[in-house]
Design a protein around this motif. Sequence first.
Motif, PDB file in Angstrom:
ATOM      1  N   GLY A 125      -3.828  22.287 -82.272  1.00 39.57           N
ATOM      2  CA  GLY A 125      -4.698  21.639 -81.285  1.00 39.57           C
ATOM      3  C   GLY A 125      -5.996  21.164 -81.903  1.00 39.57           C
ATOM      4  N   ALA A 126      -6.545  21.947 -82.823  1.00 38.97           N
ATOM      5  CA  ALA A 126      -7.774  21.542 -83.496  1.00 38.97           C
ATOM      6  C   ALA A 126      -7.552  20.306 -84.349  1.00 38.97           C
ATOM      7  CB  ALA A 126      -8.309  22.684 -84.343  1.00 38.97           C
ATOM      8  N   VAL A 127      -6.407  20.224 -85.007  1.00 37.08           N
ATOM      9  CA  VAL A 127      -6.096  19.047 -85.827  1.00 37.08           C
ATOM     10  C   VAL A 127      -5.898  17.824 -84.948  1.00 37.08           C
ATOM     11  CG1 VAL A 127      -4.358  18.037 -87.349  1.00 37.08           C
ATOM     12  CG2 VAL A 127      -5.155  20.362 -87.748  1.00 37.08           C
ATOM     13  N   ILE A 128      -5.139  17.987 -83.879  1.00 38.48           N
ATOM     14  CA  ILE A 128      -4.864  16.862 -82.981  1.00 38.48           C
ATOM     15  C   ILE A 128      -6.124  16.424 -82.247  1.00 38.48           C
ATOM     16  CG2 ILE A 128      -3.617  16.180 -80.902  1.00 38.48           C
ATOM     17  CD1 ILE A 128      -1.300  17.899 -81.903  1.00 38.48           C
ATOM     18  N   ALA A 129      -6.965  17.368 -81.862  1.00 38.80           N
ATOM     19  CA  ALA A 129      -8.195  17.021 -81.135  1.00 38.80           C
ATOM     20  C   ALA A 129      -9.152  16.245 -82.020  1.00 38.80           C
ATOM     21  CB  ALA A 129      -8.878  18.284 -80.623  1.00 38.80           C
TER      22      ALA A 129
END
Length: 64
Positions: free
Chosen positions: A49-53
Amino acid sequence: MRKALVIVIQCLWVFSVVTFATTIGAIYGWEQHGLAGAIALGFVGLCAGAVIAGSPLLLLQLLT
């Protein structure tokens, strides 16, 4: 004023994507592997999620 609104929207985007990915990982881990799986896959979801965000375009590329 506009800059503050953009920052608020970006914060909401990051929070919602990271929360969603962590929740999905934890739910899947719980159903398949129990408590240890929920913790492990929740952490994987948090990282994903951190990468995608950080890059909304990456999310769009993954969906297409």
